[in-house]
Design an enzyme around this catalytic site. Structure first.
Site, PDB file in Angstrom:
ATOM      1  N   HIS A  57       0.822  -1.213   0.000  1.00 15.65           N
ATOM      2  CA  HIS A  57       0.000   0.000   0.000  1.00 15.65           C
ATOM      3  C   HIS A  57       0.853   1.260   0.000  1.00 15.65           C
ATOM      4  O   HIS A  57       2.044   1.218   0.287  1.00 15.65           O
ATOM      5  CB  HIS A  57      -0.931   0.011   1.223  1.00 15.65           C
ATOM      6  CG  HIS A  57      -2.152  -0.837   1.027  1.00 15.65           C
ATOM      7  ND1 HIS A  57      -2.143  -2.200   1.204  1.00 15.65           N
ATOM      8  CD2 HIS A  57      -3.417  -0.507   0.642  1.00 15.65           C
ATOM      9  CE1 HIS A  57      -3.359  -2.682   0.943  1.00 15.65           C
ATOM     10  NE2 HIS A  57      -4.151  -1.681   0.604  1.00 15.65           N
ATOM     11  N   LYS A  91      -0.771   4.958   4.603  1.00 18.20           N
ATOM     12  CA  LYS A  91      -1.763   4.060   5.212  1.00 18.20           C
ATOM     13  C   LYS A  91      -1.451   3.878   6.692  1.00 18.20           C
ATOM     14  O   LYS A  91      -0.312   3.612   7.062  1.00 18.20           O
ATOM     15  CB  LYS A  91      -1.763   2.703   4.494  1.00 18.20           C
ATOM     16  CG  LYS A  91      -2.837   1.764   5.007  1.00 18.20           C
ATOM     17  CD  LYS A  91      -3.039   0.589   4.091  1.00 18.20           C
ATOM     18  CE  LYS A  91      -4.064  -0.394   4.652  1.00 18.20           C
ATOM     19  NZ  LYS A  91      -5.394   0.183   4.835  1.00 18.20           N
TER      20      LYS A  91
END
Ligand code: NAD
Length: 278
Positions: A160, A164
């Site tokens: 990601h 995040k």
């Protein structure tokens, strides 16, 4: 027209969603909630997602909290915030008769039980909770579930963007849980092989391990959006299922589907599968 409120409207997902709602013929953006942008017009805020809103929806004023949603007459509220806020926002929806769609990750099994209590009643509004609204990711999880009983070992790598906040991703946890459940359903399938590692010279390199033995590894890098590989291994072969979301737009068809359908989908629905007929 379905009247929709967005919690986390100034965030990356919320701003993309506000634009998608404004562009949909059957949805009306009536409230935008985000303490980070309270008092500004949503049309001025969504630029951070690289999108823009034209038309009357652009003039919706961002409010600081759920109290500001009350007067909007919202029928559905969508939450893309952080777990702590989502808990409060969803409880507000349940108490105020507003159907909820939640994409916020980091909610626990205990949170799900609480949501079942809040939305499970025949008199309560409905809730759709999905760790991943991308149709491709939903299919990736389904494929992993189908493969799980037939191959000996499995590990998950989720990748990601570098902002995040939770790890591992909600999608990887959901995938792991479903792989474990699919294996458990097949009486002939043994437990996953024990980890052969005898010496760890760098803590964390073997990832996190769930109860059923599935290992999850998290990568965080600028340039990434949301990606996942499920790697199965068996005698002399591997099978890799990979999904990539290159743009937050990939989540929008799923979020809009849930927004349109939540009103006639009673109780708490986990995942998009039921809405997709999978
Ligand atoms: P972000 O940090 O860009 O945005 C979150 C926003 O929520 C911020 O603007 C913040 O000010 C706001 N916020 C915090 N508390 C609030 C409250 N009480 N009420 C209203 N707004 C509040 O994060 P993001 O990248 O947009 O992601 C949001 C969430 O969505 C994360 O949990 C992420 O993991 C999840 N996510 C889910 C999916 C999916 O398909 N389910 C896809 C992408 C991201």
């Amino acid at each position: 027209m379905i009247r929709v409120a967005v919690f986390g409207a100034a965030g990356r997902m919320g701003a993309t969603l506000c634009t998608a709602i404004a562009e949909a013929d059957d949805l009306d953006l009536v409230a935008a909630v985000d303490p980070a942008a309270a008092g500004r017009m949503i049309g001025d805020v969504v630029g951070i997602a690289g999108t823009s809103i034209v038309g009357p929806a652009a003039l919706v004023e961002v409010v600081a909290d759920a109290q500001g949603v009350e007067a909007s007459g919202a029928q559905v509220a969508v939450d893309f915030t952080v777990a702590g806020s989502a808990r409060e926002n969803l409880a507000w929806c349940a108490e105020n008769g507003v159907h909820a769609v939640c994409g916020t990750t980091g909610l626990t099994i205990d949170d799900r039980a609480e949501l079942q209590r809040l939305f499970g009643d025949s008199t309560s509004p409905n809730c759709v909770l999905a760790a991943n609204f991308s149709i491709g990711a939903v299919l990736m999880m389904r494929c992993a579930e189908l493969c799980a009983p037939y191959l000996d070992g499995v590990e998950i790598i989720e990748l990601h963007h570098d902002r995040k906040r939770d790890a591992p991703s909600g999608t990887s946890l959901e995938t792991a849980r479903r792989i474990e459940a699919a294996r458990a359903e097949h009486a002939t399938v043994g437990v996953l092989a024990a980890d052969p590692t005898e010496q760890v010279t760098l803590e964390g390199t073997r990832g996190g391990v769930l109860e059923g033995g599935v290992r999850v590894h998290s990568v965080r890098l600028p340039g990434l959006v949301a990606h996942q590989e499920v790697i199965f291994g068996s005698l002399g072969e591997t099978l890799t299922i990979r999904h990539d979301s290159f743009d937050r737009a990939s989540f929008m068809p799923g979020v809009l589907l849930a927004t349109r359908r939540v009103g006639d989908t009673p109780g708490l629905t986990i995942g998009l599968e039921r809405l997709l007929g999978l």
